[in-house]
Design a protein around this motif. Structure first.
Motif, PDB file in Angstrom:
ATOM      1  N   LEU A  12      34.139  12.515  50.925  1.00 22.87           N
ATOM      2  CA  LEU A  12      34.375  12.868  49.524  1.00 22.87           C
ATOM      3  C   LEU A  12      33.097  13.226  48.783  1.00 22.87           C
ATOM      4  N   THR A  13      31.957  12.862  49.325  1.00 24.82           N
ATOM      5  CA  THR A  13      30.702  13.213  48.649  1.00 24.82           C
ATOM      6  C   THR A  13      30.229  14.624  48.994  1.00 24.82           C
ATOM      7  N   ASN A  14      30.886  15.269  49.944  1.00 23.27           N
ATOM      8  CA  ASN A  14      30.529  16.640  50.326  1.00 23.27           C
ATOM      9  C   ASN A  14      31.357  17.605  49.487  1.00 23.27           C
ATOM     10  N   GLY A  15      30.816  17.976  48.316  1.00 25.37           N
ATOM     11  CA  GLY A  15      31.562  18.790  47.373  1.00 25.37           C
ATOM     12  C   GLY A  15      32.026  20.126  47.916  1.00 25.37           C
ATOM     13  N   PRO A  16      31.161  20.953  48.520  1.00 25.24           N
ATOM     14  CA  PRO A  16      31.603  22.259  49.021  1.00 25.24           C
ATOM     15  C   PRO A  16      32.704  22.165  50.077  1.00 25.24           C
ATOM     16  N   ALA A  17      32.567  21.211  51.008  1.00 23.99           N
ATOM     17  CA  ALA A  17      33.581  21.065  52.051  1.00 23.99           C
ATOM     18  C   ALA A  17      34.910  20.611  51.447  1.00 23.99           C
ATOM     19  N   ALA A  18      34.846  19.684  50.487  1.00 22.78           N
ATOM     20  CA  ALA A  18      36.069  19.205  49.847  1.00 22.78           C
ATOM     21  C   ALA A  18      36.749  20.333  49.074  1.00 22.78           C
ATOM     22  N   TRP A  19      35.956  21.146  48.398  1.00 20.98           N
ATOM     23  CA  TRP A  19      36.530  22.253  47.621  1.00 20.98           C
ATOM     24  C   TRP A  19      37.177  23.278  48.545  1.00 20.98           C
ATOM     25  N   SER A  20      36.635  23.459  49.735  1.00 23.22           N
ATOM     26  CA  SER A  20      37.246  24.368  50.706  1.00 23.22           C
ATOM     27  C   SER A  20      38.652  23.902  51.076  1.00 23.22           C
ATOM     28  N   VAL A  21      38.826  22.590  51.228  1.00 18.83           N
ATOM     29  CA  VAL A  21      40.153  22.038  51.511  1.00 18.83           C
ATOM     30  C   VAL A  21      41.084  22.274  50.313  1.00 18.83           C
ATOM     31  N   ALA A  22      40.564  22.074  49.106  1.00 21.11           N
ATOM     32  CA  ALA A  22      41.368  22.276  47.910  1.00 21.11           C
ATOM     33  C   ALA A  22      41.821  23.732  47.780  1.00 21.11           C
ATOM     34  N   GLU A  23      40.928  24.642  48.034  1.00 23.43           N
ATOM     35  CA  GLU A  23      41.288  26.062  47.945  1.00 23.43           C
ATOM     36  C   GLU A  23      42.375  26.427  48.959  1.00 23.43           C
ATOM     37  N   ARG A  24      42.272  25.857  50.151  1.00 25.47           N
ATOM     38  CA  ARG A  24      43.279  26.146  51.174  1.00 25.47           C
ATOM     39  C   ARG A  24      44.630  25.547  50.798  1.00 25.47           C
ATOM     40  N   LEU A  25      44.634  24.339  50.262  1.00 25.78           N
ATOM     41  CA  LEU A  25      45.883  23.744  49.790  1.00 25.78           C
ATOM     42  C   LEU A  25      46.531  24.632  48.735  1.00 25.78           C
ATOM     43  N   HIS A  26      45.723  25.063  47.772  1.00 27.86           N
ATOM     44  CA  HIS A  26      46.241  25.909  46.700  1.00 27.86           C
ATOM     45  C   HIS A  26      46.810  27.207  47.266  1.00 27.86           C
ATOM     46  N   GLU A  27      46.119  27.777  48.232  1.00 25.31           N
ATOM     47  CA  GLU A  27      46.576  29.024  48.852  1.00 25.31           C
ATOM     48  C   GLU A  27      47.912  28.822  49.576  1.00 25.31           C
ATOM     49  N   LEU A  28      48.018  27.749  50.350  1.00 25.43           N
ATOM     50  CA  LEU A  28      49.235  27.514  51.128  1.00 25.43           C
ATOM     51  C   LEU A  28      50.425  27.164  50.243  1.00 25.43           C
ATOM     52  N   ARG A  29      50.191  26.431  49.185  1.00 27.41           N
ATOM     53  CA  ARG A  29      51.300  26.069  48.288  1.00 27.41           C
ATOM     54  C   ARG A  29      51.739  27.255  47.438  1.00 27.41           C
ATOM     55  N   GLY A  30      50.811  28.170  47.141  1.00 29.09           N
ATOM     56  CA  GLY A  30      51.166  29.381  46.416  1.00 29.09           C
ATOM     57  C   GLY A  30      51.835  29.097  45.090  1.00 29.09           C
TER      58      GLY A  30
END
Length: 386
Positions: free
Chosen positions: A160-178
């Motif tokens: 959770l302290t790795n901001g860029p990696a965590a944000w990459s997961v968030a962006e993918r979630l947002h993309e998949l949920r549409g």
């Protein structure tokens, strides 16, 4: 027992018939003496609620058993039925409280992984929520659903302290949920679980049925609620005052059963190994005791001369409580005082509140610490001035 009107989704190709997935439940409902009708789920989801309920009879109390609806669609559903003289036993406010994690988390925080969330998909809000949980691994979802079949790319955050990696997961979630993405990002502390999840079915705060989870229908659950449901959970669920919910639990690696999710029972799937009649037998009918009444002041009205906060953002600070933030009007709040939470002219609840000192410039934030507090954007919080 009172008999209900039970509503099911219609078959897409044969709109007068029940969707095949729910046909066995519809047959069981008829056999139990309930009236059955169908609604057009696709029309409901697209906002055409009047068209969706055109085959529903009038003047009844109803419960829905069908595919998931977002909170806005459910509100339109309830309004269209009201115009036909039909009252859904679960109100739109109760549906939202059960269907979206921010609605139930505060009441069950002691029994579920620590969580924080955003309103919307802003990167800075996501970082605030992520950082509030500290170091360690996390998992990600939106208000209503995760993408667990895309675990590595859209759910699991190793650090959770790795901001860029965590944000990459968030962006993918947002993309998949549409277009189905609901509310905002929910960051949860990762806990190691063993074995299959168990689905429990609750009517007015009482566990009435224990089943396998629909994803693992052949994994038989413990039959005794005292084994699956930790001490204190039933009392916490009762404070939510919800007529029909499911609670999914799993055993943590240390042997403690933990709540994975609470959901509205109307849109919770029945595992294939549970007979339809077993579920129909426990459906709420409106004649069950709804639990003790919540204490309310007589004819409450919004105090005009106190501190007031118009809520624009809501998120959780670990296990400390709920933070509600909004524009700073310059009025100073007496930290540690009791506040009232309003939705329009309706008093939604009370909480002890403290000024959150790390507010963004131009805003003021209050930390609400009382158990069972419910607040969402658009609410208004009033309290004593300093």
């Amino acid at each position: 027992m009172a008999f209900m009107l039970v509503l099911f989704p219609s078959d897409v190709l044969r709109p007068r018939r029940c969707d095949e997935h729910f046909a066995a439940e519809a047959d069981a409902a008829r056999s139990a003496g309930h009236q059955v009708a169908v609604v057009d789920h696709d029309a409901l989801a697209s906002g055409a609620a009047e068209q969706a309920v055109s085959r529903v009879p009038s003047d009844a109390v109803a419960v829905y058993r069908g595919w998931m609806l977002d909170s806005q669609a459910y509100e339109g559903f309830a309004a269209a039925l009201r115009r036909r003289g039909v009252r859904l036993l679960t109100t739109p406010e109760q549906y939202r409280r059960a269907h979206e994690l921010p609605g139930w988390y505060a009441a069950l925080a002691a029994f579920t992984p620590a969580s924080a969330w955003t309103v919307g998909t802003d990167r800075s809000a996501f970082d605030t929520a992520r950082e509030s949980l500290g170091a360690g691994a996390g998992v990600l979802r939106d208000y209503t659903k995760s993408m667990k079949h895309h675990w590595d790319e859209a759910v699991y955050i190793p650090d959770l302290t790795n901001g860029p990696a965590a944000w990459s997961v968030a962006e993918r979630l947002h993309e998949l949920r549409g277009d189905d993405f609901a509310g905002g990002f929910v960051v949860r502390r990762f806990e190691q679980f063993t074995g299959a999840e168990v689905r429990t079915w609750w009517i007015h705060g009482t566990c009435r049925l224990i089943t396998a989870h629909p994803d693992t229908p052949d994994e038989s659950p413990p039959a005794d609620a005292d084994v699956v449901v930790p001490a204190g959970v039933a009392a916490a669920i009762a404070t939510l005052r919800l007529p029909f919910v499911t609670v999914d639990l799993a055993r943590r690696a240390d042997g403690i059963w933990r709540i994975i999710e609470l959901g509205d029972g109307q849109v919770s799937d029945r595992p294939s190994t549970t007979p339809p009649a077993a579920l129909i037998a426990v459906l709420p009918t409106g004649d069950e005791p709804a639990g003790p009444a919540e204490p309310q002041p007589a004819t409450p009205s919004m105090p005009p001369a106190e501190f007031a906060l118009s809520v624009s953002d809501v998120f959780v600070l670990g296990n400390r409580g709920i933070v509600a933030a909004g524009p700073d009007t310059g009025a100073e709040f007496r930290s540690g005082g009791e506040v009232q939470i309003w939705n329009g002219d309706e008093l939604r609840g009370r909480s002890t509140a403290f000024v959150e000192l790390h507010s963004r410039q131009g805003t003021i934030a209050l930390l609400l610490t009382s158990a069972g507090t419910h607040v969402r954007p658009g609410d208004r919080i009033t309290g004593p001035r300093r």
